[in-house]
Design an enzyme around this catalytic site. Structure first.
Site: not given
Ligand code: GRF
Length: 196
Positions: A90, A178, A11-13, A108, A106, A149, A92
């Protein structure tokens, strides 16, 4: 703009987006996290932020359709506008896709339409980029439809692939991008520069 996150692991994003909201860079309201994995770091991050977490997995519904409908209800009850997938592993469900058509994003970790599709996630993506000898890589923010994708691309950031890159070193630099491009794209949606 009311956002719901779907995540499965770190969940770093999601965290980067929450941080952008906290400092006022992104004008949006985080509402909840849906997660299939109760042990995910994403769950801890959401809880630290004070954001409700809903665990939806094989233990929480009799079948996929039931879980799909339960997910739609959770999202509608929270008046969610946009779903942000942040490392969600998962597929959707069809009811969520229908109810939130063109409102699911999303990210990628490669420049789609290359190096995407079913099974292309994590280090596999970066290994494929290096194996192909690509000169550039970087994140893609895209809409989600029924095919992995393949939804419309909303934003990309190309960065150079370095001669001595390993999948791991490339992943670190792509992930750093990202963490910027996702909230920047959401802010463009929030302010109306990008129309979904
Ligand atoms: C990221 O590399 C993103 O591009 C992909 O899954 C990864 C998620 O990383 N869809 P995080 O859980 O947000 O750290």
């Amino acid at each position: 703009m009311r956002i719901a996150f779907f995540a499965s692991h770190g969940g770093s994003n999601m965290q980067a987006i929450l941080d952008a909201i906290s400092v006022g860079n992104l004008h949006a309201t985080p509402t909840l996290l849906i997660c299939n994995n109760p042990d995910a770091t994403a769950v801890k991050r959401a809880e630290s932020f004070g954001m409700p977490v809903f665990i939806i997995n094989n233990n929480t519904g009799a079948n996929e359709r039931e879980r799909d409908n339960a997910t739609v209800k959770i999202l509608n009850d929270a008046a969610v506008d946009v779903i942000v997938l942040a490392g969600y592993m998962k597929k959707i469900g069809s009811q969520v896709l229908l109810a939130f058509s063109n409102r699911i994003l999303n990210i990628h970790p490669a420049l789609l339409p290359h190096f995407g599709g079913e099974g292309m996630y994590g280090m596999r993506v970066h290994s494929a980029v290096l194996a192909a000898g690509a000169k550039q890589s970087g994140p893609t923010v895209h809409l989600v439809n029924a095919e992995y994708d393949e939804g419309d691309i909303l934003a990309q950031k190309a960065i150079p692939v370095l001669p001595d890159d390993t999948p791991e070193s490339l992943a670190v630099r792509v992930l750093a991008e990202e963490h910027k491009i996702y909230w920047e794209t959401l802010e463009k949606i929030s302010e109306g520069t990008i129309n979904l």
